[in-house]
Design a protein around this motif. Structure first.
Motif, PDB file in Angstrom:
ATOM      1  N   GLY A  57       0.807  -1.227   0.000  1.00 37.86           N
ATOM      2  CA  GLY A  57       0.000   0.000   0.000  1.00 37.86           C
ATOM      3  C   GLY A  57       0.837   1.273   0.000  1.00 37.86           C
ATOM      4  O   GLY A  57       0.366   2.311   0.443  1.00 37.86           O
ATOM      5  N   PHE A  58       2.063   1.209  -0.458  1.00 40.01           N
ATOM      6  CA  PHE A  58       2.991   2.344  -0.590  1.00 40.01           C
ATOM      7  C   PHE A  58       3.508   2.878   0.746  1.00 40.01           C
ATOM      8  O   PHE A  58       4.691   3.147   0.888  1.00 40.01           O
ATOM      9  N   ALA A  59       2.593   3.056   1.724  1.00 39.59           N
ATOM     10  CA  ALA A  59       2.986   3.513   3.060  1.00 39.59           C
ATOM     11  C   ALA A  59       3.826   4.794   3.029  1.00 39.59           C
ATOM     12  O   ALA A  59       4.866   4.888   3.671  1.00 39.59           O
ATOM     13  N   LEU A  60       3.372   5.783   2.257  1.00 39.02           N
ATOM     14  CA  LEU A  60       4.102   7.065   2.198  1.00 39.02           C
ATOM     15  C   LEU A  60       3.458   8.074   3.146  1.00 39.02           C
ATOM     16  O   LEU A  60       2.273   7.976   3.456  1.00 39.02           O
ATOM     17  N   TYR A  61       4.249   9.058   3.576  1.00 42.01           N
ATOM     18  CA  TYR A  61       3.667  10.157   4.364  1.00 42.01           C
ATOM     19  C   TYR A  61       3.083  11.174   3.390  1.00 42.01           C
ATOM     20  O   TYR A  61       3.823  11.776   2.607  1.00 42.01           O
ATOM     21  N   PRO A  62       1.759  11.361   3.422  1.00 42.10           N
ATOM     22  CA  PRO A  62       1.140  12.224   2.403  1.00 42.10           C
ATOM     23  C   PRO A  62       1.553  13.687   2.519  1.00 42.10           C
ATOM     24  O   PRO A  62       1.490  14.427   1.542  1.00 42.10           O
ATOM     25  N   GLY A 106      13.427  14.805 -10.928  1.00 43.87           N
ATOM     26  CA  GLY A 106      12.470  15.804 -11.400  1.00 43.87           C
ATOM     27  C   GLY A 106      11.193  15.786 -10.565  1.00 43.87           C
ATOM     28  O   GLY A 106      10.365  16.680 -10.663  1.00 43.87           O
ATOM     29  N   PHE A 107      10.992  14.756  -9.756  1.00 46.65           N
ATOM     30  CA  PHE A 107       9.776  14.670  -8.936  1.00 46.65           C
ATOM     31  C   PHE A 107      10.083  14.820  -7.452  1.00 46.65           C
ATOM     32  O   PHE A 107       9.250  14.521  -6.611  1.00 46.65           O
ATOM     33  N   GLU A 108      11.292  15.302  -7.139  1.00 41.09           N
ATOM     34  CA  GLU A 108      11.721  15.388  -5.740  1.00 41.09           C
ATOM     35  C   GLU A 108      10.756  16.203  -4.896  1.00 41.09           C
ATOM     36  O   GLU A 108      10.506  15.896  -3.730  1.00 41.09           O
ATOM     37  N   GLU A 109      10.203  17.268  -5.496  1.00 38.38           N
ATOM     38  CA  GLU A 109       9.356  18.183  -4.718  1.00 38.38           C
ATOM     39  C   GLU A 109       7.872  17.825  -4.773  1.00 38.38           C
ATOM     40  O   GLU A 109       7.041  18.521  -4.199  1.00 38.38           O
ATOM     41  N   ALA A 110       7.546  16.767  -5.492  1.00 41.95           N
ATOM     42  CA  ALA A 110       6.130  16.404  -5.637  1.00 41.95           C
ATOM     43  C   ALA A 110       5.619  15.740  -4.357  1.00 41.95           C
ATOM     44  O   ALA A 110       6.386  15.144  -3.598  1.00 41.95           O
ATOM     45  N   TYR A 111       4.307  15.874  -4.136  1.00 45.40           N
ATOM     46  CA  TYR A 111       3.672  15.190  -3.005  1.00 45.40           C
ATOM     47  C   TYR A 111       3.028  13.891  -3.506  1.00 45.40           C
ATOM     48  O   TYR A 111       2.638  13.816  -4.680  1.00 45.40           O
ATOM     49  N   PRO A 112       2.877  12.899  -2.620  1.00 46.95           N
ATOM     50  CA  PRO A 112       2.295  11.619  -3.055  1.00 46.95           C
ATOM     51  C   PRO A 112       0.983  11.777  -3.835  1.00 46.95           C
ATOM     52  O   PRO A 112       0.749  11.065  -4.811  1.00 46.95           O
ATOM     53  N   GLU A 123       0.153  13.809  -5.915  1.00 48.73           N
ATOM     54  CA  GLU A 123       0.366  14.242  -7.306  1.00 48.73           C
ATOM     55  C   GLU A 123       0.946  13.119  -8.172  1.00 48.73           C
ATOM     56  O   GLU A 123       1.225  13.332  -9.350  1.00 48.73           O
ATOM     57  N   LEU A 124       1.153  11.958  -7.561  1.00 50.77           N
ATOM     58  CA  LEU A 124       1.818  10.875  -8.287  1.00 50.77           C
ATOM     59  C   LEU A 124       0.852   9.755  -8.648  1.00 50.77           C
ATOM     60  O   LEU A 124      -0.129   9.516  -7.939  1.00 50.77           O
ATOM     61  N   SER A 125       1.170   9.052  -9.739  1.00 56.02           N
ATOM     62  CA  SER A 125       0.392   7.859 -10.103  1.00 56.02           C
ATOM     63  C   SER A 125       0.759   6.723  -9.153  1.00 56.02           C
ATOM     64  O   SER A 125       1.756   6.820  -8.422  1.00 56.02           O
ATOM     65  N   GLY A 126      -0.016   5.627  -9.187  1.00 53.50           N
ATOM     66  CA  GLY A 126       0.278   4.472  -8.338  1.00 53.50           C
ATOM     67  C   GLY A 126       1.689   3.946  -8.569  1.00 53.50           C
ATOM     68  O   GLY A 126       2.418   3.642  -7.623  1.00 53.50           O
TER      69      GLY A 126
END
Ligand SMILES: Nc1ncnc2c1ncn2[C@@H]1O[C@H](COP(=O)(O)OP(=O)(O)OP(=O)(O)O)[C@@H](O)[C@H]1O
Length: 428
Positions: free
Chosen positions: A89-94, A131-137, A139-142
């Motif tokens: 389930g990715f388990a990222l901090y949103p 290039g996606f370092e500053e993106a938040y989860p 904003e990302l695809s699965g």
């Protein structure tokens, strides 16, 4: 593969979970398994057979109830220092960017800030997230979220990378790409990750990824067999050898799950309290299978169902087992064939279908027990009472899972209904 001393070992491992009220669920029985250097080891088997539990015991996240866990020959105490995990389930901090999600893991390891930054940058590049370092989860695809999960796990330079169904929540094409990339990283790595342990439901995935495939059986979880994968890498998933291996794995799992031999019934006295376990298929899955069978003239090969319907193998297997239990199909070898009742059922209108379904449910002991209990409890059975009964009748099964299937099948046959808000089962 290289025959060196194993990195991790399970020796005679058993696992029980306490279900409360003195009820123990026996999940793993006598597991002997090792993870060797430079290998990809995959665990496959029916839902609930304990794949994730094995992974968690190897990782030191939970303890074995009996037996030993070793890391480089020493008894493992606490977390396994060589392991890093990619979760399903990715388990990222949103609330954190991609970069911060990776850095935070490295900081937790107590690394100096320079090291944190350089390792995070390296891991982000490795998984193609530059290039996606500053993106938040959000904003990302699965697939990209799972790349962050991979970057986090790889950033700590683990000796073994653990992956628990890592690609089950990304689309098929993305999963295919990520599998190849993980293998590239593993092959290229000078040292780490030396090995990969992966849990999967997908036979093609394990045939593509694994050097050794551990096939588990359930209730309780046991190692049924370990299949060596001789195919050279990179593997061509359309080659005849690859398809032969997939077929061989299908056969091993099918013969375990749908045995052709009649199982001799235990003594009635031993059976008196027991009931038959319910496969985890919903009525809609079973109907879908039967309707597909009707389009195939009433008979087809099990794997034809998988390839035509794109339903996962495990769900097809559970649906076939359910349909067999309800006397709608027979399953000689790998074939699925309508019984006269199955054919009548599928051709009937909705009302008649429900009636037939109900009659078939009442041939199953579990449903008779529940209807009797409802009679004895003046038409009301609480969830707790039913779960405790299921525990007693099916001590090897997960009662929550059985509860859900029981309610869904019972609802379709208009035998009983579950009132979610009150937590009670009542007759329909
Ligand atoms: N912490 C826990 N407490 C109680 N029971 C648990 C716990 N963790 C797992 N179980 C039960 O142990 C059994 C094995 O679970 P596990 O998740 O290891 O199986 P699995 O083979 O990975 O299943 P799936 O393929 O469905 O993910 C299941 O019946 C599950 O409900």
């Amino acid at each position: 593969m290289v025959s060196e001393a194993p990195i991790c070992e399970l020796k005679g491992v058993q696992k029980f979970f306490d279900r409360g009220g003195g009820n123990l669920l026996r999940v793993l029985e006598d597991i002997n398994l090792d993870i060797r250097p430079n290998e990809v080891l995959c665990l496959i088997g029916p839902s609930g057979c304990g794949k994730s539990t094995i992974l968690r015991i190897f990782a030191g996240l939970i303890e074995a109830s009996k037996g030993e866990v070793r890391y480089h020959g020493n008894r493992l105490e606490g977390l396994n220092p060589g392991v890093s995990i990619v979760f399903q389930g990715f388990a990222l901090y949103p609330w954190m960017t991609v970069e911060e999600n990776v850095r935070t893991v490295l900081r937790a390891k107590g690394l100096a800030e320079d090291e944190v930054r350089s390792r995070a940058d390296r891991a982000i590049t490795l998984v193609g997230l530059e290039g996606f370092e500053e993106a938040y989860p959000r904003e990302l695809s699965g697939g990209m979220k799972q790349r962050v999960g991979m970057a986090r796990a790889l950033s700590v330079d683990p000796e073994i990378l653990f992956m628990d169904e890592p690609f089950s929540q990304v689309d098929a094409l993305t999963a295919e790409g990520l599998r190849a990339e993980i293998l590239d990283i593993w092959v290229d790595a000078e040292r780490n990750p030396s090995s990969i342990l992966m849990v999967s439901h997908d036979i093609k995935e394990v045939a593509y990824m694994a050097d050794r495939i551990v096939v588990l059986s359930a209730n309780p979880g046991r190692v049924r067999t370990i299949v060596e994968n001789p195919l050279p890498r990179p593997r061509d998933t359309r080659s005849a050898e690859f398809l032969r291996l997939v077929d061989q794995l299908h056969d091993i799992i099918t013969s375990a799950e749908l045995p052709d031999v009649e199982i001799t019934a235990p003594e009635p006295s031993l059976l008196s309290d027991m009931a038959e376990p319910l496969p985890s298929a919903q009525s809609g899955d079973i109907l879908g299978l039967l309707e597909f069978l009707e389009t195939q003239g009433g008979t087809c090969d099990l794997f034809q169902v998988v390839s035509h319907t794109h339903v996962p193998f495990e769900l097809v297997l559970a649906s076939v087992k359910s349909a067999e239990m309800l006397e709608f199909v027979d399953t000689p070898k790998r074939s699925v064939i309508f019984t006269a009742l199955g054919q009548r059922f599928v051709r009937a209108g909705m009302e008649e279908r429900k009636q037939i379904w109900k009659e078939q449910l009442l041939k199953l002991k579990l449903f008779r027990v529940v209807t009797d209990l409802l009679d004895m409890h003046e038409g009301q059975l609480s969830r707790e009472e039913l779960i405790s009964e299921l525990h007693h009748r099916l001590p090897m099964e997960d009662p929550e899972r059985t509860f859900e299937t029981l309610v869904a099948w019972g609802r379709f046959g208009e035998l009983f209904a579950y009132r979610e808000e009150r937590g009670v089962l009542t007759p329909e």
